[in-house]
Design an enzyme around this catalytic site. Structure first.
Site, PDB file in Angstrom:
ATOM      1  N   ASN A  41       3.942   2.174 -10.144  1.00  0.00           N
ATOM      2  CA  ASN A  41       4.583   2.904  -8.857  1.00  0.00           C
ATOM      3  C   ASN A  41       4.551   4.379  -9.011  1.00  0.00           C
ATOM      4  OD1 ASN A  41       4.985   0.276  -7.931  1.00  0.00           O
ATOM      5  ND2 ASN A  41       7.145   0.274  -8.563  1.00  0.00           N
ATOM      6  N   GLU A  59      14.219  -9.138  -5.328  1.00  0.00           N
ATOM      7  CA  GLU A  59      14.816  -7.727  -5.435  1.00  0.00           C
ATOM      8  C   GLU A  59      16.220  -7.587  -4.905  1.00  0.00           C
ATOM      9  OE1 GLU A  59      14.029  -2.804  -4.418  1.00  0.00           O
ATOM     10  OE2 GLU A  59      13.558  -4.422  -2.993  1.00  0.00           O
ATOM     11  N   ASP A 103      19.812   1.148   0.597  1.00  0.00           N
ATOM     12  CA  ASP A 103      20.612   1.697  -0.506  1.00  0.00           C
ATOM     13  C   ASP A 103      22.115   2.264  -0.158  1.00  0.00           C
ATOM     14  OD1 ASP A 103      18.509   1.188  -2.266  1.00  0.00           O
ATOM     15  OD2 ASP A 103      17.901   3.426  -2.479  1.00  0.00           O
ATOM     16  N   HIS A 110      18.431  -0.286  -8.212  1.00  0.00           N
ATOM     17  CA  HIS A 110      17.675  -1.376  -7.992  1.00  0.00           C
ATOM     18  C   HIS A 110      17.660  -2.274  -9.203  1.00  0.00           C
ATOM     19  CE1 HIS A 110      15.538   1.393  -4.946  1.00  0.00           C
ATOM     20  NE2 HIS A 110      16.632   0.849  -4.313  1.00  0.00           N
ATOM     21  N   TYR A 124       6.018   5.056 -12.650  1.00  0.00           N
ATOM     22  CA  TYR A 124       6.536   4.147 -13.636  1.00  0.00           C
ATOM     23  C   TYR A 124       5.612   2.734 -13.608  1.00  0.00           C
ATOM     24  CZ  TYR A 124       9.281   2.929  -9.296  1.00  0.00           C
ATOM     25  OH  TYR A 124       9.815   2.662  -7.968  1.00  0.00           O
ATOM     26  N   LYS A 154      10.659  -1.249 -16.612  1.00  0.00           N
ATOM     27  CA  LYS A 154      10.248  -0.132 -16.025  1.00  0.00           C
ATOM     28  C   LYS A 154      10.042   0.759 -17.336  1.00  0.00           C
ATOM     29  CE  LYS A 154      12.034  -1.041 -11.664  1.00  0.00           C
ATOM     30  NZ  LYS A 154      13.041  -0.605 -10.792  1.00  0.00           N
TER      31      LYS A 154
END
Length: 199
Positions: free
Chosen positions: A49, A143, A169, A62, A132, A72
């Site tokens: 990403n 998610e 968020d 997240h 990442y 990650k």
């Protein structure tokens, strides 16, 4: 490459050697041998990403369902950001604690967070780039998010910046609300997953 474990189990910082000359600099942000020595297993990369953010942009908190969740490995090709790793694993000895690491293109450092940990960041400069490596592909149904402005967590966001958050968020629950809803990862499931990766 220098590797160090952070206070939260499953979180690490990696600092590679840099090779500057009159043309610029060369660096290897990820090195498998150093990673395996520190973490105990290779990093399976299923997706990479890339995000570019204005100063003050907050992304996160997240996390993803365990299993399979998503580990990650995060580094910064341009600019700088503060990376937040939050232990949201119910039953963990460090549940509710966080680690903040300054990640920058000048230091060339990276952070790794294992499956089941919460992740957030704030860009400290315009055009800050975050790359990442992810152990699994994006799974929208698995998610989840927590509000990065949860007063109980009291994450050390720089107050001199004007915060920019997505609607998703901003509307996310607090850690306590997610705990009550039973949607947080369980530490025992995470530990079992980590053990399976080392076989």
């Amino acid at each position: 490459m220098q590797a160090s474990s952070l206070k939260i189990d499953g979180a690490f910082e990696f600092i590679p050697r840099t090779f500057p000359d009159d043309r610029g600099v060369f660096v290897s942000p990820y090195q498998e041998a150093a990673f395996v020595e520190a973490v105990g297993h290779p990093l399976k990369v299923a997706q990479t990403n890339h995000s570019v953010s204005r100063a003050g942009t907050i992304r996160g908190i997240h996390y993803a369902d365990v299993p399979p969740s998503q580990a990650k490995y995060v580094f910064c090709p341009r600019g700088s950001f503060i990376d937040m790793i939050i232990d949201i694993r119910v039953g963990s000895p460090t549940f509710g604690q966080w680690e903040a690491v300054h990640v920058s293109s000048t230091k060339c450092n990276a952070v790794y967070l294992a499956e089941g940990l919460g992740h957030a960041m704030i860009a400290l400069e315009d055009d800050t780039t975050m790359n990442y490596l992810c152990s699994t592909v994006y799974n929208p149904s698995g998610e989840h998010g927590l509000t990065p402005l949860d007063p109980a967590l009291d994450l050390p966001w720089p107050r001199e910046l004007e915060f920019l958050l997505s609607e998703k968020d901003t509307a996310a629950p607090t850690l306590a609300e997610a705990y009550e809803a039973g949607v947080l990862p369980r530490y025992e499931d995470c530990v079992a997953l980590y053990a399976s990766l080392k076989v």
